[in-house]
Design an enzyme around this catalytic site. Structure first.
Site, PDB file in Angstrom:
ATOM      1  N   CYS A 294      -6.436 -96.856 103.913  1.00 15.92           N
ATOM      2  CA  CYS A 294      -6.657 -95.560 104.568  1.00 15.92           C
ATOM      3  C   CYS A 294      -5.948 -95.441 105.915  1.00 15.92           C
ATOM      4  CB  CYS A 294      -8.151 -95.277 104.709  1.00 15.92           C
ATOM      5  SG  CYS A 294      -9.020 -96.279 105.927  1.00 15.92           S
ATOM      6  N   HIS A 342     -13.338 -95.578 107.731  1.00 13.78           N
ATOM      7  CA  HIS A 342     -12.473 -94.809 106.835  1.00 13.78           C
ATOM      8  C   HIS A 342     -11.886 -93.629 107.604  1.00 13.78           C
ATOM      9  CE1 HIS A 342     -10.821 -93.685 102.998  1.00 13.78           C
ATOM     10  NE2 HIS A 342     -11.246 -92.448 103.157  1.00 13.78           N
ATOM     11  N   HIS A 354      -6.207 -88.598 101.671  1.00 11.36           N
ATOM     12  CA  HIS A 354      -6.596 -89.944 102.102  1.00 11.36           C
ATOM     13  C   HIS A 354      -6.353 -90.949 100.986  1.00 11.36           C
ATOM     14  CE1 HIS A 354     -10.987 -89.993 100.380  1.00 11.36           C
ATOM     15  NE2 HIS A 354     -10.230 -89.199  99.662  1.00 11.36           N
TER      16      HIS A 354
END
Length: 382
Positions: A294, A342, A354
């Site tokens: 990520c 994240h 993402h």
């Protein structure tokens, strides 16, 4: 993706989302069952599907956290290795200079020996444990020429500096060993958590996976509805702002407009890069070009716009200005979870791009894919 539990970085919590629970094709099927199905434990004492979903979700969250810890340790290791290499190179250069100074003193000693002048003193000096201690004796110092004194001073200075650099290099090597140990530990943790998650999923029957897939679909539909609601609120707020009279002077509004335009241009480049990565696999610790985790994706996307971001989510969350979720603009970074493990890139209308989780691919998805409560904050990096 971060370490186990890290103190929460400074920043205003917005409201959030939790990363998707499932990371493989099977993972995408793991989700909550209907309330009646979830509430009823299996008759044979086996865990319910809800319990399985929660366990897998926890394992992948832990793997994501360990991945960010791995990223941080890898970055520290790289920096420390460069520092140690620089120190060792410096020690080598200084050792060479020290040897040259010693050779020059040796030539003085040889000359004195050949002429029979001050041989005992010179020999004593060369054999002494500490040259400075010996040259503190006024008797010998008075016999040295200016050139000889300069050579002695250079030798003593270089010897001291070389020893200092050697100590620094030794300490640097120790630190490097420690960071490498952290790196290996984080890597092992990621691999163990992913293995545990796969083991849990492998025990699901085809029927259970199908039922969970249906629930996951319902979750995605609900997340899309929430994204649409956010888009409506943002559009309404923008219209309201446009209706308000501009009371600021043109001289003060021009810089603001220019700044907004510059950010928009960078954001467009960032989003263009991110969209080009859609479909590439999530791989923990990866920074492209074939796969990403990520924070690796967000770092690479903003780099395409000429903006350097730190490697980890822990640092990226502090690499810009925090804004409210309602004020989010395309290109902003959206962070998730209390431990900031994240991150995704906001593209507008309540959606983001993402790299979700192991086994999944870079994709567009609702900010609410894991629920509003998981959204940690929104940061504008440029």
């Amino acid at each position: 993706m971060a370490s186990h539990r890290k103190s929460r970085p400074a920043g205003t919590r917005v409201a959030g989302i939790r990363t998707p629970a499932l990371a493989t094709a099977a993972l995408t099927s793991v989700a909550l069952l209907s309330q009646s199905a979830d509430a009823t434990p299996a008759a044979d004492g086996a865990p319910s599907l809800e319990e399985v979903e929660k366990k897998v979700d926890a394992l992948y969250r832990q793997a994501e956290s360990a991945t960010e810890k791995y990223n941080a340790a890898k970055e520290r290791t790289g920096k420390q290795r460069k520092r140690v290499d620089t120190l060792l190179d410096d020690v080598a250069r200084r050792t060479q200079k020290l040897n040259e100074a010693r050779d020059e003193l040796g030539s003085f000693a040889a000359a004195q020996y050949r002429t029979g002048a001050s041989a005992p003193d010179t020999a004593t000096f060369l054999l002494a444990d500490s040259p400075q201690d010996y040259f503190d004796q006024t008797q010998l110092m008075s016999r040295l020429t200016t050139r000889q004194k300069g050579a002695v001073d250079d030798y003593v200075t270089e010897q001291s500096a070389t020893m200092k650099k050697r100590r620094e290099a030794a300490q640097g090597l120790q630190t490097l060993t420690e960071t490498q140990s952290d790196l290996h530990t984080a890597k092992a943790t990621v691999q163990r958590k992913l293995s545990d998650a796969r083991a849990v999923l492998s025990r699901l029957t085809a029927e259970e996976k199908a039922r969970l897939a249906a629930i996951e679909k319902e979750k995605r539909e609900k997340a899309a509805e929430e994204a649409a609601e956010l888009a409506k609120r943002q559009a309404a707020a923008e219209k309201a702002a446009q209706r308000q009279p501009d009371t600021s002077a043109s001289s003060s509004s021009a810089p603001s407009s220019s700044s907004s335009g510059a950010y928009s241009t960078k954001a467009q480049k960032t989003l263009a890069f991110a969209r080009a990565q859609i479909g590439k696999p999530y791989v923990w610790g990866a920074t492209g070009p074939d796969s990403y985790d990520c924070s690796g994706l967000t770092q690479a996307a903003w780099k395409a716009a000429g903006v350097s971001l730190p490697r980890t989510t822990y640092d990226q969350v502090n690499a810009g200005t925090t804004v409210s979720l309602a004020a989010a603009q395309p290109g902003d970074l959206v962070f998730f979870y209390d431990d900031v493990t994240h991150v995704g890139i906001y593209i507008g209308d309540g959606m983001m791009i993402h790299a979700p989780k192991p086994g999944a691919y870079v994709r567009e998805e609702s900010l609410y894919y894991d629920g509003e409560s998981a959204i940690h904050s929104v940061v504008r990096p440029a």
